[in-house]
Design an enzyme around this catalytic site. Structure first.
Site, PDB file in Angstrom:
ATOM      1  N   ASP A  59       9.665  -7.377  -6.107  1.00 38.61           N
ATOM      2  CA  ASP A  59       8.334  -6.873  -5.755  1.00 38.61           C
ATOM      3  C   ASP A  59       7.279  -7.687  -6.496  1.00 38.61           C
ATOM      4  O   ASP A  59       7.561  -8.268  -7.546  1.00 38.61           O
ATOM      5  CB  ASP A  59       8.202  -5.389  -6.129  1.00 38.61           C
ATOM      6  N   GLY A 114      10.949   1.585  -7.036  1.00 37.54           N
ATOM      7  CA  GLY A 114      12.397   1.525  -7.145  1.00 37.54           C
ATOM      8  C   GLY A 114      13.172   2.629  -6.464  1.00 37.54           C
ATOM      9  O   GLY A 114      14.398   2.697  -6.603  1.00 37.54           O
ATOM     10  N   ASP A 157       6.819 -13.018  -5.632  1.00 38.49           N
ATOM     11  CA  ASP A 157       6.187 -12.981  -4.317  1.00 38.49           C
ATOM     12  C   ASP A 157       7.220 -13.425  -3.291  1.00 38.49           C
ATOM     13  O   ASP A 157       7.602 -14.595  -3.244  1.00 38.49           O
ATOM     14  CB  ASP A 157       4.975 -13.920  -4.306  1.00 38.49           C
ATOM     15  N   TRP A 201      13.919   3.145  -3.260  1.00 43.44           N
ATOM     16  CA  TRP A 201      14.894   2.628  -2.288  1.00 43.44           C
ATOM     17  C   TRP A 201      16.045   1.937  -3.004  1.00 43.44           C
ATOM     18  O   TRP A 201      17.200   2.059  -2.599  1.00 43.44           O
ATOM     19  CB  TRP A 201      14.213   1.653  -1.322  1.00 43.44           C
ATOM     20  N   ASP A 224      10.370  -2.518   2.564  1.00 37.65           N
ATOM     21  CA  ASP A 224       9.308  -1.501   2.588  1.00 37.65           C
ATOM     22  C   ASP A 224       7.990  -2.160   2.200  1.00 37.65           C
ATOM     23  O   ASP A 224       7.076  -1.506   1.711  1.00 37.65           O
ATOM     24  CB  ASP A 224       9.658  -0.368   1.624  1.00 37.65           C
ATOM     25  N   LYS A 244       9.466  -1.833   7.435  1.00 39.68           N
ATOM     26  CA  LYS A 244       8.318  -0.978   7.741  1.00 39.68           C
ATOM     27  C   LYS A 244       7.394  -1.654   8.749  1.00 39.68           C
ATOM     28  O   LYS A 244       7.084  -2.852   8.616  1.00 39.68           O
ATOM     29  CB  LYS A 244       7.533  -0.669   6.466  1.00 39.68           C
TER      30      LYS A 244
END
Length: 230
Positions: free
Chosen positions: A105, A81, A121, A83, A145, A185
């Protein structure tokens, strides 16, 4: 009550070495020593962030100014958490009625004031549909991320994370408002040519950036798209 935004640069501390402990493997000891000697870990605790990764987003935002008050933000791969916390602070979603921050997430997350977080998901249609329902409009920023579990084989790890980035970008194309931003990322070597070409078509500016908070021995960096053309 919102926490004041921090721009502190973590400072180095005296190096800590662990005493020998037969219950720890060499890798466990190395990881723990790295955590104990990481200035970003200590700063995160002092500033109330859930992870040192918060400073990666802070440094990205300091450079590119993508997060603004009143925006709607989606954070993919949000756990634990850090970000999401930074996004809440910078868009002021606890006090600005127009602002909204949504985090998702695979791992369950505890609540974050000013944000809506849930377990799911992202690659599943049902999760993306729920994100769109919660968004209730267009997003200004999509953050990712996300990273697939590393297997140690560079080529395979690269393929896995590129698949996640492509999925995130496909989603962003559908939900981003004109002028919006996309941050994801990637691994060393950057974004694959085909996807990079798509990004450059979709955004006014596309660049790669490795925040100072990203460990030097890490292969990660971030692709940043600014000015979504819509």
């Amino acid at each position: 009550m919102e926490k004041t935004m921090t721009t502190k640069t973590p400072t180095r501390r005296l190096k800590v070495k662990l005493a020998s402990n037969k219950k720890r493997t060499n890798s466990q000891r190395a990881w723990l020593e790295r955590q104990l000697n990481d200035p970003y870990v200590h700063q995160a605790k002092a500033d109330g962030y859930r992870s040192r990764a918060a400073y990666k987003l802070i440094e990205i935002d300091q450079k590119y100014r993508i997060l603004k008050a009143g925006q709607k933000v989606i954070d993919l791969g949000a756990c634990p958490g850090g970000w999401t916390q930074v996004a809440v602070e910078r868009v002021k979603s606890q006090t600005n009625e127009k602002a909204k921050v949504i985090g998702v997430d695979l791992t369950e997350m505890s609540e974050i004031p000013g944000a809506t977080v849930f377990q799911g998901d992202f690659t599943e249609d049902s999760t993306q549909e729920r994100l769109i329902d919660l968004l209730d409009g267009k997003a200004n920023v999509i953050l990712s991320d996300m990273a697939a579990p590393a297997c140690g084989m560079t080529d395979v790890d690269h393929i896995r994370i590129m698949a996640l980035i492509e999925e995130a970008f496909n989603f962003a194309e559908n939900v981003l408002a004109p002028g919006g931003a996309f941050v994801a990322k990637v691994l060393r070597g950057g974004t694959e040519a085909d996807l990079l070409k798509r990004l450059k078509t979709a955004f006014q500016k596309v660049t790669h950036f490795k925040p100072p908070a990203s460990r030097k021995d890490s292969a990660e960096m971030y692709v940043v798209g600014i000015g979504f053309r819509g």
